[in-house]
Design a protein around this motif. Sequence first.
Motif, mmCIF file in Angstrom:
data_model
loop_
_atom_site.group_PDB
_atom_site.id
_atom_site.type_symbol
_atom_site.label_atom_id
_atom_site.label_comp_id
_atom_site.label_asym_id
_atom_site.label_seq_id
_atom_site.Cartn_x
_atom_site.Cartn_y
_atom_site.Cartn_z
ATOM 1 N N SER A 186 0.857 -1.178 0.000
ATOM 2 C CA SER A 186 0.000 0.000 0.000
ATOM 3 C C SER A 186 0.893 1.227 0.000
ATOM 4 C CB SER A 186 -0.888 -0.006 1.247
ATOM 5 O OG SER A 186 -1.629 1.202 1.317
ATOM 6 N N ASP A 220 -5.346 0.555 -1.593
ATOM 7 C CA ASP A 220 -5.337 2.012 -1.474
ATOM 8 C C ASP A 220 -5.388 2.390 0.000
ATOM 9 O OD1 ASP A 220 -5.146 2.824 -4.130
ATOM 10 O OD2 ASP A 220 -7.276 2.385 -4.464
ATOM 11 N N ASP A 221 -6.083 1.567 0.771
ATOM 12 C CA ASP A 221 -6.257 1.831 2.202
ATOM 13 C C ASP A 221 -5.305 0.937 3.005
ATOM 14 O OD1 ASP A 221 -7.006 2.146 4.801
ATOM 15 O OD2 ASP A 221 -9.029 1.304 4.552
ATOM 16 N N ALA A 241 -2.216 7.615 10.047
ATOM 17 C CA ALA A 241 -2.211 6.334 9.335
ATOM 18 C C ALA A 241 -1.316 5.290 9.996
ATOM 19 C CB ALA A 241 -1.795 6.552 7.889
ATOM 20 N N ARG A 248 0.783 5.813 -1.163
ATOM 21 C CA ARG A 248 -0.102 6.921 -1.484
ATOM 22 C C ARG A 248 -0.412 6.975 -2.980
ATOM 23 N NH1 ARG A 248 1.868 12.106 1.753
ATOM 24 N NH2 ARG A 248 3.152 10.505 2.708
#
Lengths: 463, 463
Positions: free
Chosen positions: B60, B79-80, B103, B62
Amino acid sequence: MSLLTRILSPRSGSSDGPRTLRLGIAGLGTVGASVVRMIARRAEALSAATGCTITVTAVSARDPKRDRGLDLAGITWFDDPVALARSGEVDCVVELVGGSEGAAKEIVEAALAAGKHVVTANKALLAHHGNALAKEAESRGVSLAYEASVAGGIPVIKAIREGLAGNEVSRVYGILNGTCNYILSRMEAEGLTFEACLKDAQALGYAEADPTFDVEGFDTAHKLAILTSLVFGVEIDVEGVSVEGISAIQPLDLTMADELGYRIKLLGVAQATEAGIEQRVHPTMVPKGSAIAQVMGVTNAVTIDADAVKELTLIGPGAGGDATASAVVADIADVAAGLVRPTFGQPVTGLAAPRRVEMQRHEGGYYIRLTVHDRTGVAAGVATRMAEREISIESIVQRRSAKAEAADAKAAANDPRGLSRAPVPLVLITYAATEGNIRAALDAIAADGLLAEAPQLIRIERE
Amino acid sequence: MSLLTRILSPRSGSSDGPRTLRLGIAGLGTVGASVVRMIARRAEALSAATGCTITVTAVSARDPKRDRGLDLAGITWFDDPVALARSGEVDCVVELVGGSEGAAKEIVEAALAAGKHVVTANKALLAHHGNALAKEAESRGVSLAYEASVAGGIPVIKAIREGLAGNEVSRVYGILNGTCNYILSRMEAEGLTFEACLKDAQALGYAEADPTFDVEGFDTAHKLAILTSLVFGVEIDVEGVSVEGISAIQPLDLTMADELGYRIKLLGVAQATEAGIEQRVHPTMVPKGSAIAQVMGVTNAVTIDADAVKELTLIGPGAGGDATASAVVADIADVAAGLVRPTFGQPVTGLAAPRRVEMQRHEGGYYIRLTVHDRTGVAAGVATRMAEREISIESIVQRRSAKAEAADAKAAANDPRGLSRAPVPLVLITYAATEGNIRAALDAIAADGLLAEAPQLIRIERE
């Protein structure tokens, strides 16, 4: 159970219960006694760290009557260390007897055969029988741990095997013998001879009565052979180590080293080359500004060159009861935590056969100290022979001692051409050249009759 | 299963079959990309070392479109990152997002909550939330591994936690920030100002556009707080670290240090005292001959003082994609080998509450550079105030700059009593004194009107 997932639960029926690791310690010298005390002193911390209670249940030593200042109450005494190794009271045998043959070997073999973990500080045993012992340990699914065998209290085995697992190593080198480093440090600091410093080292207990094993580099070779196997994934090949000690180093070499920006250290070096793996132990010129050059006295140091970390250096105590015991206890803690790793970082069956490289093929810089007759044309003669072998000279230093000057001045009246002048040192630093070419050039120079003494040759190791 | 005996067998039904460890990597910057490549490049060696096949199954980052030069075929893109952390395809989450909140924290919390191992390089997260995260990891019986968070590629966490398990540590100190060491090294070598070196460091990518976090010592404080917990068995207390950066260091301080036999390094120091554990980050005078004084540029170093090994120093790369990845992969290999140790070396529930020690109580030698008015009796005035606080002076150096001499010579005609002379530096080295006494003496000296500028105070750390 597979090797790596084997769980140590010697006494408890299930892995959920409290676990205990029962140690049998063979050898109660300085290190053994320190291990017994450390296990007691750090009992709580070790139990918290490993989830396992570590106890000494059995010991063995030569003299049962000697007062070691230890409380051995409740601990079974074995006169026969091999019986200790086989005892049902022991889960892990700590071999601190020493020596590559005899009792030490029998103890370790008996322990492994009985399916017990082994922790040892015995570099000679590992260097000579490591391949076979590792095979036996792995087939039994037990640990053969040997952190204390190399660089004493420095956790270098763990750092390489686990800490650098992601790296490919290209070279490992180190100061692995405190006796030699002590002698070289004192020679440098005080301008003393090798013989004088050796005597002091013996008086201080840093050197044995027969110092050959340390000062001629064999101890370093044993340790290097172990590191080589671990770092390059090859079988141990102690016979393949080229060994040269420090007894021929003279005060003048240390003075010249200083002047040229180097220090002299006895290094063990293992290096991957296209032809195979070089394993060599020799006095070495290291740049004064390097981390390893700062290492003085009985301290040890190891530098690892690897693709990801580039350069990692570990500096610490190479010997001594407590420092060695520290490494032994670290191994014991790993065993107690249930960690069983392949002896040399990967299953011994996967280790490659060693590919030796002759020292003649070694390529590097050289310090060459010639003792030449002080005649016109000598330097030119030396330079010509070097050039014939395509050896490039980085620096050249010729200096006459005050004593030689005085003697010559006195003789000058009767010897206007200087034929009787005393021989003088001529020091050369070369750019990278092969040892074969260097030796050939020196042979030619000697054959030309330019030398008054055998040449001194010290390899340079760059960072 | 108990914490320490939990065996990782994520995919295989039995621990006898071939095992696989499936990694989910959150963050594909320099370090993340290097980890992906290292895992691929070292696949065979890692499998041999751990008995486990390590694969990257999920990533994953950005920007999914950025070309990182990586082959991500067959790897699931998330994406997450929190979804990655929860994914059933992942056994071990590698958190390389960074930052103590947001995050990174969510990823690690989600991974632990899902019973997955976590490997992280995130010192800020550990420093601020390490206690809670370790508790969660241990209650789940999974690893929270963080070798890369302190001193980059140096395996210092492993060396302390495992290699020194038998030791009681009294002090740990180190150069933990490459940016600061680069700046100080250049200031020393080239006589440049802090500002000039910082600009160069920024141009070379060694310092951020906003360098505060590095140069004011906060990064070092995060790393130190982690080491303190591990070494002394206390809960992490980053708020308890006394922090002072390097921005006030002047070229004159480096010149004076050199003259007095020291170098200036930004050290993080954690030290056991009777009152509790000192945690301090500050520019420090270290003896020139010490191993740590040789550490130049972006290199890091850590020295551990302990009862058995006495002194152990590790020197290596503190940052950089490959070096940091090396530490991340070492942690991954431990997880793959089935090694689950308590986060801070012992169960987090057993960690002691931190006992902070005020810097006022710190006792040590001090370098004090005063800028005094060049009048008769100033040195005596300073010495008197020091004596009143029972501070003993080891050396004292007063020297006028050539510039000041020239200016004074020019002015001498009109100012025979020298009242307009430029202020001069007066440097003192003290024997051990408490910081409280030093500060009180300096306050008194300032109140006496002897100072033309605020004093410079740099602590001395002895080997």
